[in-house]
Each structure stands twice: as structure tokens, then as C-alpha cells.
Write a protein that holds these residues in place. Structure first.
Motif, PDB file in Angstrom:
ATOM      1  N   GLN A 123      28.943  33.594  34.036  1.00 31.47           N
ATOM      2  CA  GLN A 123      29.266  35.056  34.585  1.00 31.47           C
ATOM      3  C   GLN A 123      28.808  36.057  33.852  1.00 31.47           C
ATOM      4  O   GLN A 123      28.664  37.319  34.248  1.00 31.47           O
ATOM      5  N   LYS A 161      24.056  36.777  34.463  1.00 29.39           N
ATOM      6  CA  LYS A 161      24.034  37.993  35.181  1.00 29.39           C
ATOM      7  C   LYS A 161      22.882  38.854  34.404  1.00 29.39           C
ATOM      8  O   LYS A 161      22.139  39.644  35.117  1.00 29.39           O
ATOM      9  N   TYR A 191      30.773  32.586  40.322  1.00 30.11           N
ATOM     10  CA  TYR A 191      31.851  32.684  40.871  1.00 30.11           C
ATOM     11  C   TYR A 191      31.873  34.209  41.183  1.00 30.11           C
ATOM     12  O   TYR A 191      31.649  35.117  40.480  1.00 30.11           O
ATOM     13  N   THR A 192      32.190  34.630  42.522  1.00 28.00           N
ATOM     14  CA  THR A 192      32.436  35.955  43.041  1.00 28.00           C
ATOM     15  C   THR A 192      33.659  36.025  43.771  1.00 28.00           C
ATOM     16  O   THR A 192      34.155  35.257  44.239  1.00 28.00           O
ATOM     17  N   ASN A 193      34.425  36.961  43.380  1.00 26.93           N
ATOM     18  CA  ASN A 193      35.734  37.447  44.282  1.00 26.93           C
ATOM     19  C   ASN A 193      36.683  36.338  44.040  1.00 26.93           C
ATOM     20  O   ASN A 193      37.218  35.736  45.035  1.00 26.93           O
ATOM     21  N   VAL A 194      36.734  35.869  42.604  1.00 23.06           N
ATOM     22  CA  VAL A 194      37.889  34.674  42.325  1.00 23.06           C
ATOM     23  C   VAL A 194      38.871  35.382  41.508  1.00 23.06           C
ATOM     24  O   VAL A 194      38.395  35.980  40.376  1.00 23.06           O
ATOM     25  N   ASN A 195      40.207  35.103  41.679  1.00 24.85           N
ATOM     26  CA  ASN A 195      41.040  35.626  40.725  1.00 24.85           C
ATOM     27  C   ASN A 195      41.114  34.542  39.674  1.00 24.85           C
ATOM     28  O   ASN A 195      40.551  33.402  39.417  1.00 24.85           O
ATOM     29  N   SER A 200      42.842  31.201  39.947  1.00 21.38           N
ATOM     30  CA  SER A 200      41.762  30.116  40.587  1.00 21.38           C
ATOM     31  C   SER A 200      40.634  29.620  39.666  1.00 21.38           C
ATOM     32  O   SER A 200      40.366  28.587  39.937  1.00 21.38           O
ATOM     33  N   TYR A 201      40.141  30.403  39.134  1.00 19.74           N
ATOM     34  CA  TYR A 201      39.206  30.063  38.419  1.00 19.74           C
ATOM     35  C   TYR A 201      39.358  28.837  37.095  1.00 19.74           C
ATOM     36  O   TYR A 201      38.633  28.088  36.935  1.00 19.74           O
TER      37      TYR A 201
END
Length: 340
Positions: free
Chosen positions: A94, A98, A106-110, A113-114
Motif C-alpha cells: 500500500q 504506490k 487494496y482500494t476502497n477497503v475498510n 475487511s483488510y
């Protein structure tokens, strides 16, 4: 950790084979492994995190957990390894990817959930690491237990020998004392026989095994000392049949039975002590029969026979039988040893 059974070099070899097996079942036997034929960025990062977590758990966590084991420490260790895996994966996939490739896994994950997703991915690294550590630890533990048992066995044998030797010497000195007290002209001969016994106890008794003929010679010397003390009306029949004169046995396996008969039995021409030794290539049979004496048994009376039983259990586990019987006024000791 005890490392005698598995050296560092062997441990490294086990790790190499272990990784080869993991690779084989992941990429060859696993049908879905074909989709990884072209290396993917995040597949590579996952393997990096996997390997780091594997050895963090193997080298640090498992060692700390089993230093003083309890279930709380084990669960805490697994949780720490899971956090390390998750943290490394977040930093690598991440942040670093980048910066270097403008890509994130991971995109748009809380957050929840991660964490749950990484709980799944980290489990394989932790399980495989724990399994390998347990295998190597168990092998070393078995080797260590075997070493301890051998040390205990050797220590016990040395202790029993040290207990036996003074026992025979004390009895013999008592015999010589009696002859000197009554001014027997055979005192010097008795002292010479004692010197033969002392040579045996000094040199032969320290060996793990001796020739059977040496044990027989020792018994004969002890019998002659008794015959010198009981100058008249003494009859001791010692019959020996040995196929192989070079057969080896641990020292003091036969003599305690003879010593017990001579010390506590009645020794006379009308009540002979009968000793029979028959040894074939497969079996040793030793019988001692004597008439029970009327003299009071001294406080050391049971040491020889008790130690004999212990030493037989050490040297011939489940391969010996010793039977002690008392019929009317006769005492019989029968020893049988499987030499195969």
C-alpha cells in the motif's frame, strides 16, 4: 534448544527440502497455480511477506513461546505473527508499491475487511512455519530424552557398582578378621585371595562387559575364601558348562547370588551349597541352592540381591527371569538370561 540430533547444516537442508515441497504442491500439483505462470507484482510482494513472516514466527515467536510454554503464550505468539504479516503487507503493497509503481493492492477497503482478509492470507505462513518447527523440535526432543536416559542409565550402573564393590570387600574382610583372630595358618592365603578379588573389583568391574570366564574366576576366588574360613566340613559344588568361554556379560551379574548363599546359608559337608552354571549360545542358566542358615541376617543382607535385580532390568530388559524360592529349609535362586 538441544541441537545434538540435528545440526545446523542438516536443519538448513530440511528447510530447503521443505520449501521445494511447498513450491511443488503450490505450482505443479495445484491446478490454479497455472495462473501464476507470469509473475505478478502483488504475488511477488505476497511471497516476500510470506517468507519474512515464516522465519519471524520460526526463529523468534516459537522459540519464545516454548521457552516457558502455556496456551496463552502460544495464542499471543500467533497473534503477533499475524500483526507482523499484516503490517509488512500494508507497508509493501500500500505504500512502497504506490511510490515505485503507482499501484496498490487494496482500494476502497475498510480497516476491518483488510484485517480479516489478511487473517486468511497469514494463516498459511504461520501454520507451515509452526509445523516445521514442531517437527524439528520433536526430533531434537527425542534425541535429548534418549541422551538423558543413557546418562541416567550410566549413572545408575556406576552407583550400583560402587554399592556392590564395598559390599563384597566388607564380607571378605570379616572373613579374614575371623581367621586372624583365631590365629589360622591360612590367613596369608586368604589375604592373597583377597588381593585377587581386589584386582577384579579395581579393573574388571569398571568395564561395561567382561568375559564370562573372568566372572567365574572371581566367584571361585570368593568360594575359596569361604572355604578357608570354614576349614572343616565344607562342601561347595560349583558345576560349570560354558560353550563359549569368550561370552561377555556385565560384571557382578552372577556373583551376588553366590555371595548371598555363602553369607546367609548353612555351609557344611552334610548341607552342601550347589551352584550350577550352564551357558549356550542363546541362553544362560544359573542356579544356586543352599540350606537356610540359623544365623541372624545382618543389616546389609538385601543389598546384593536388590542391586542384581536393578542391573538385570538395565542390561537385559524383558530378556531375563530371576526366581527366588524357599521350600522347607532350603533357599533356591534361579537366573535365566536370553543371550540372543
Amino acid at each position: 534448544m538441544y541441537k545434538g540430533t540435528i545440526t545446523k547444516r542438516l536443519e538448513c537442508l530440511i528447510h530447503i527440502i521443505y520449501w521445494l515441497l511447498i513450491s511443488y504442491f503450490t505450482f505443479v500439483k495445484n491446478p490454479i497455480g497455472a495462473r501464476f505462470s507470469v509473475p505478478d507484482l502483488f504475488l511477488c510482494t505476497y511471497f516476500i511477506v510470506f517468507i519474512i513472516t515464516f522465519y519471524f514466527h520460526y526463529l523468534i515467536v516459537m522459540k519464545a513461546v516454548f521457552k516457558v510454554f502455556n496456551w496463552r503464550r502460544l495464542f499471543a505468539g500467533v497473534f503477533v505473527s499475524y500483526l507482523v504479516f499484516t503490517f509488512l503487507r500494508f507497508v509493501l503493497e500500500q505504500i512502497i508499491t504506490k511510490l515505485l509503481f503507482d499501484r496498490v493492492n487494496y482500494t476502497n477497503v475498510n480497516f476491518l475487511s483488510y484485517m480479516l482478509d489478511n487473517l486468511h492470507y497469514s494463516s498459511m505462513a504461520i501454520i507451515l512455519s509452526s509445523f516445521l518447527w514442531f517437527v524439528i523440535y520433536s526430533i531434537r526432543l527425542l534425541g535429548y530424552n534418549k541422551l538423558i536416559l543413557e546418562e541416567n542409565k550410566n549413572t545408575e550402573i556406576k552407583f550400583l557398582k560402587a554399592q556392590i564393590n564395598p559390599h563384597f570387600v566388607f564380607n571378605t574382610l570379616n572373613n579374614i578378621y575371623s581367621m586372624v583372630y583365631f590365629q589360622s595358618d591360612k590367613s596369608l592365603t586368604a589375604i592373597d585371595k583377597l588381593s585377587q578379588i581386589m584386582r577384579f573389583t579395581t579393573y574388571e568391574s569398571q568395564k561395561e562387559k567382561i568375559k564370562l570366564s573372568d566372572e567365574v574366576d572371581y566367584i571361585k576366588a570368593y568360594i575359596e575364601l569361604e572355604q578357608l574360613r570354614h576349614q572343616d566340613n565344607v562342601r561347595i559344588d560349583f558345576n560349570v558348562e560354558i560353550e563359549n568361554q569368550f561370552e561377555e556379560i556385565p560384571p557382578y551379574i552372577l556373583s551376588p547370588l553366590v555371595e548371598n548363599a555363602l553369607k546367609h546359608g548353612e555351609v557344611s559337608d552334610s548341607a552342601p551349597i550347589v551352584i550350577q552354571l550352564k551357558v549356550s549360545s542363546e541362553k544362560l542358566m544359573f542356579n544356586v541352592k543352599n540350606k537356610i542358615g540359623t544365623q541372624k541376617k545382618d543389616s546389609l543382607g538385601g543389598i546384593g540381591l536388590d542391586n542384581l535385580q536393578k542391573r538385570l532390568e538395565i542390561h537385559y530388559p524383558e530378556k531375563h527371569q530371576i526366581k527366588i524360592t524357599k521350600e522347607e529349609n532350603h533357599f533356591t535362586a534361579e537366573l535365566e538370561i536370553d543371550l540372543k
